[in-house]
Design an enzyme around this catalytic site. Structure first.
Site, mmCIF file in Angstrom:
data_model
loop_
_atom_site.group_PDB
_atom_site.id
_atom_site.type_symbol
_atom_site.label_atom_id
_atom_site.label_comp_id
_atom_site.label_asym_id
_atom_site.label_seq_id
_atom_site.Cartn_x
_atom_site.Cartn_y
_atom_site.Cartn_z
ATOM 1 N N TYR A 19 0.846 -1.202 0.000
ATOM 2 C CA TYR A 19 0.000 0.000 0.000
ATOM 3 C C TYR A 19 0.880 1.251 0.000
ATOM 4 C CZ TYR A 19 -3.230 3.560 1.793
ATOM 5 O OH TYR A 19 -3.957 4.715 1.969
ATOM 6 N N GLU A 42 -11.725 6.497 5.032
ATOM 7 C CA GLU A 42 -11.135 7.264 6.137
ATOM 8 C C GLU A 42 -12.184 7.522 7.210
ATOM 9 O OE1 GLU A 42 -8.139 7.800 6.763
ATOM 10 O OE2 GLU A 42 -7.067 7.651 4.880
ATOM 11 N N TRP A 51 -5.891 1.770 10.430
ATOM 12 C CA TRP A 51 -6.023 1.703 8.971
ATOM 13 C C TRP A 51 -5.928 0.251 8.502
ATOM 14 C CZ3 TRP A 51 -8.235 3.370 5.037
ATOM 15 C CH2 TRP A 51 -7.803 3.076 3.748
#
Length: 202
Positions: free
Chosen positions: A26, A48, A56
């Site tokens: 990522y 988000e 995350w």
């Protein structure tokens, strides 16, 4: 504490990239590279928002489930979701089953449609909040910025939900509105080149 870490492949990355096995890819291929596609931008704002109060990694490992559940974050389709759709989503173990956040995505899809209608595109609106690199602080030393505070305020004014300044700043970092890869990271120069070549949406 070091701001970089050397991975098993010998490459130097931002230190957060070592926090989970899903992070290096990522970090290397997505985070910080500029995005001008409305659907991808909308997806990121939504994810988000779901991350609020969570890690995350929790969101990233469920991202494909989120995409399937929300029609790959096509806001025109999500805007049509009703109470029955919400009930189905609340039974979906592959996503975060938080009614408030689910309802926020549906609400924000409608608000995204309004921005596209009034501003031409979601990208054109969001990229107005690109920070000035000359006045931006050192990479990854802050969780908000004047731009993220202003973006959050304007989105809330337009009726968006779950879009606080910290969420807005994480979005600005991830979507490449600022290059927040630290000095020495293998991606800092790559992102800088991508940003230089990127055509800002008008």
């Amino acid at each position: 504490m070091s701001t970089t870490v050397t991975g098993p492949d010998g490459k130097v990355r931002c230190s957060w990239a070592r926090a989970a096995p899903e992070f290096p890819d990522y970090h290397d291929t997505e985070w910080g590279f500029p995005v001008g596609d409305d659907q991808r931008l909308f997806e990121k704002i939504c994810l988000e928002s779901f991350q609020s109060g969570l890690s995350w990694r929790t969101i990233l490992v469920k991202r494909e489930n989120f995409r399937k559940a929300f029609h790959h974050f096509d806001y025109d389709k999500v805007a049509l979701f009703n109470e029955e759709d919400i009930k189905v989503l609340l039974q979906n173990e592959g996503i975060i089953r938080h009614r408030g956040k689910i309802e926020a995505v549906i609400n924000n899809a409608k608000r995204a449609q309004e921005i596209v209608k009034s501003e031409g595109s979601l990208a054109a609106f969001l990229w107005r909040y690109e920070p000035d690199p000359k006045t931006h602080g050192k990479p990854q030393t802050q969780t908000t910025s004047p731009e993220s505070i202003a973006l959050s305020k304007e989105l809330k004014k337009r009726g968006w939900k779950f879009v606080g300044p910290t969420t807005a700043y994480a979005f600005i970092q991830a979507m490449g509105l600022i290059n927040d890869h630290v000095e020495g990271c293998i991606c800092r120069e790559k992102v800088e080149q991508a940003r230089n070549k990127f055509n800002r949406p008008l």
